[in-house]
Design a protein around this motif. Structure first.
Motif: not given
Length: 200
Positions: A20-21, A27-29, A33-36, A194-196
Motif C-alpha cells: 500500500r505504501l 500514484s503520487s508521481g 514518498r512513503l516507506a517503512e 488517508d492524508a496522502a
C-alpha cells in the motif's frame, strides 16, 4: 534482556502495509514518498551531558552527542538525536544495536550511564517528496516550515494523536523520519495513506 537480533523470520511492524505504501508513492508521481525503514538499531542513552562520559561516548561512536535542544548529529551510518538535556537516541543500521551498546558502556567506564536498546519498540516511516511537509502538517501541531524545522532538527511530538519522534533528514530531498511505537505503526500508516489521498 530480550534478544533483538534479526532472524530469517523477523517481520517488521508494517510488512503488511508495504504494498500500500509503495502504491501510494507510485500514484503520487513522487510528490509524496512513503516507506517503512524496518529494523533500524535504536539505542537510548541517559548520562550527564557535562560529564566526562559524554565526550568519551561521542569519541567511541565517532560523532558528538548533540547538546543543542532538538538537533541531530549525523556521521557515517549513525545518527544521534537530542531528546532531552541528558537523553539521546542513537540510530544505526539494522543489527548494530549490541555493538552500539557495548561501545557506549565501554566508553562511559565508571561514569553513571543508562543504555537501553529500544530497537524493537519502534519502527521508522520515511515521509519524503516535495509535499512531505504539507502531508505531515495535516496532523502535527509543530511549525514544519524549513525556517522553523529545517534539516538537522528533531522533536518528540504528536502526529495524528500518536506520539512520535520526528526527524528532518539532513540530506537534500531526504524528507523525514517518523519514529513510531510498533503498536501504533499500523494506525499511523493508515492515517498517512488517508492524508496522502489528495496527492494521488
Amino acid at each position: 534482556m530480550a534478544d533483538t537480533a534479526l532472524t530469517a523470520q523477523s517481520r517488521s511492524p508494517l510488512a503488511h502495509a508495504a504494498d500500500r505504501l509503495a502504491a501510494a508513492t507510485r500514484s503520487s508521481g513522487g510528490v509524496v514518498r512513503l516507506a517503512e525503514l524496518p529494523f533500524l538499531a535504536q539505542v537510548n542513552i541517559r548520562l550527564d551531558a557535562k560529564g566526562a562520559a559524554a565526550d568519551a561516548v561521542g569519541l567511541a561512536l565517532g560523532l558528538p552527542l548533540p547538546l543543542e535542544p532538538e538537533t541531530v548529529v549525523r556521521a557515517g551510518e549513525l545518527t544521534a538525536l537530542w531528546l532531552g538535556p541528558d537523553e539521546w537516541l542513537v540510530v544505526g543500521p539494522p543489527g548494530t544495536q549490541r555493538d552500539l551498546e557495548r561501545r557506549i558502556r565501554s566508553a562511559a567506564g565508571d561514569e553513571p550511564v543508562s543504555v537501553t536498546d529500544v530497537s524493537a519498540q519502534r519502527t521508522t516511516v520515511l515521509v519524503a517528496g516535495p509535499r512531505a511537509r504539507d502531508l505531515l502538517s495535516h496532523g502535527c501541531s509543530l511549525d514544519l516550515h524549513p525556517r522553523a524545522f529545517g534539516p538537522g532538527r528533531c522533536a518528540q511530538t504528536n502526529l495524528a494523536r500518536t506520539q512520535v519522534v520526528l526527524v528532518a533528514r539532513d540530506q537534500p530531498r531526504a524528507g523525514f523520519w517518523v519514529l513510531v511505537r510498533s503498536s501504533f505503526a499500523g494506525y499511523l500508516t493508515d492515517w498517512l495513506l488517508d492524508a496522502a489521498a489528495e496527492y494521488i
